[in-house]
Design an enzyme around this catalytic site. Structure first.
Site, PDB file in Angstrom:
ATOM      1  N   GLU A  57       0.909  -1.146  -0.045  1.00 41.15           N
ATOM      2  CA  GLU A  57      -0.008   0.085  -0.076  1.00 41.15           C
ATOM      3  C   GLU A  57       0.819   1.227  -0.185  1.00 41.15           C
ATOM      4  O   GLU A  57       0.678   2.248  -0.630  1.00 41.15           O
ATOM      5  CB  GLU A  57      -1.029   0.106   1.199  1.00 41.15           C
ATOM      6  CG  GLU A  57      -1.959  -1.125   1.438  1.00 41.15           C
ATOM      7  CD  GLU A  57      -1.384  -2.242   2.200  1.00 41.15           C
ATOM      8  OE1 GLU A  57      -0.350  -2.674   1.994  1.00 41.15           O
ATOM      9  OE2 GLU A  57      -1.970  -2.938   2.856  1.00 41.15           O
ATOM     10  N   CYS A  95      -1.896  -2.660   7.685  1.00 42.29           N
ATOM     11  CA  CYS A  95      -1.019  -2.374   8.770  1.00 42.29           C
ATOM     12  C   CYS A  95      -1.466  -0.884   9.107  1.00 42.29           C
ATOM     13  O   CYS A  95      -1.904   0.005   8.414  1.00 42.29           O
ATOM     14  CB  CYS A  95       0.295  -2.707   8.671  1.00 42.29           C
ATOM     15  SG  CYS A  95       1.381  -1.098   7.768  1.00 42.29           S
TER      16      CYS A  95
HETATM   17  N1  THU Z   1       2.042  -6.273   4.157  1.00 39.01           N
HETATM   18  C1  THU Z   1       1.770  -5.715   3.039  1.00 39.01           C
HETATM   19  O1  THU Z   1       2.536  -5.392   2.128  1.00 39.01           O
HETATM   20  N2  THU Z   1       0.315  -5.266   3.357  1.00 39.01           N
HETATM   21  C2  THU Z   1      -0.299  -5.566   4.270  1.00 39.01           C
HETATM   22  O2  THU Z   1      -1.422  -4.864   4.366  1.00 39.01           O
HETATM   23  C3  THU Z   1       0.046  -6.356   5.464  1.00 39.01           C
HETATM   24  C4  THU Z   1       1.568  -6.736   5.313  1.00 39.01           C
HETATM   25  C5  THU Z   1       3.650  -7.098   3.841  1.00 39.01           C
HETATM   26  C6  THU Z   1       4.490  -6.700   4.752  1.00 39.01           C
HETATM   27  C7  THU Z   1       5.658  -7.779   4.751  1.00 39.01           C
HETATM   28  O3  THU Z   1       6.276  -7.730   3.529  1.00 39.01           O
HETATM   29  C8  THU Z   1       4.576  -9.228   4.599  1.00 39.01           C
HETATM   30  O4  THU Z   1       3.370  -8.496   4.019  1.00 39.01           O
HETATM   31  C9  THU Z   1       4.374  -9.963   5.728  1.00 39.01           C
HETATM   32  O5  THU Z   1       4.128  -8.999   7.007  1.00 39.01           O
END
Ligand code: THU
Length: 136
Positions: free
Chosen positions: A58, A89
């Protein structure tokens, strides 16, 4: 009632998800933003051997949109391999709010579930650019 996300945004987010660099989490995420001018901007998560430097899909999409000259997002979609709708997150919620109307649609897509929500619901009582104006 089943929630059906816009197919163009879903396709763009899945295309980005396929490019995620996730050798550590093995958890690919894709994001797609519909800009105020109608263009779609994509982002995927990009991880790093120094784990804390990893960046979510995001925020990568948000920063790519700003780099392309856009600071207003009309619609957001995030896709991940969660069972139900993926949950962005807290940091990404705050960054998206900077550029997205709190009432604008935010689609969260998992393997077996989709949720249509908004930043107003995802980040209630948020600190936003408007709060800086009231401090003057
Ligand atoms: N992550 C995202 O890119 N977006 C989210 O909405 C949740 C988490 C990624 C961060 C990390 O690379 C992986 O997902 C595991 O947390």
């Amino acid at each position: 009632m089943a929630e059906t996300p816009p197919q163009d945004l879903l396709h763009a987010a899945r295309e980005a998800q396929a490019k995620a660099y996730v050798p550590y989490s093995h958890f690919p995420v894709g994001a797609a933003l519909r800009l105020a001018d109608g263009r779609i901007v994509q982002g995927c998560n990009v991880e790093n051997a120094s784990y804390g430097l990893s960046m979510c899909a995001e925020r990568n999409a948000s920063f790519a949109a700003v780099t392309s000259g856009a600071t207003s997002f009309r619609e957001v979609l995030v896709v991940g391999e969660t069972a139900g709708p993926i949950a962005p997150c807290g940091a990404c919620r705050q960054v998206l709010l900077e550029f997205t109307d709190p009432a604008a649609p935010v689609w969260l897509v998992g393997r077996d579930g989709t949720l249509r929500t908004s930043l107003a619901e995802l980040l209630p009582h948020a600190f936003s650019p408007r709060d800086l104006d009231s401090g003057e």
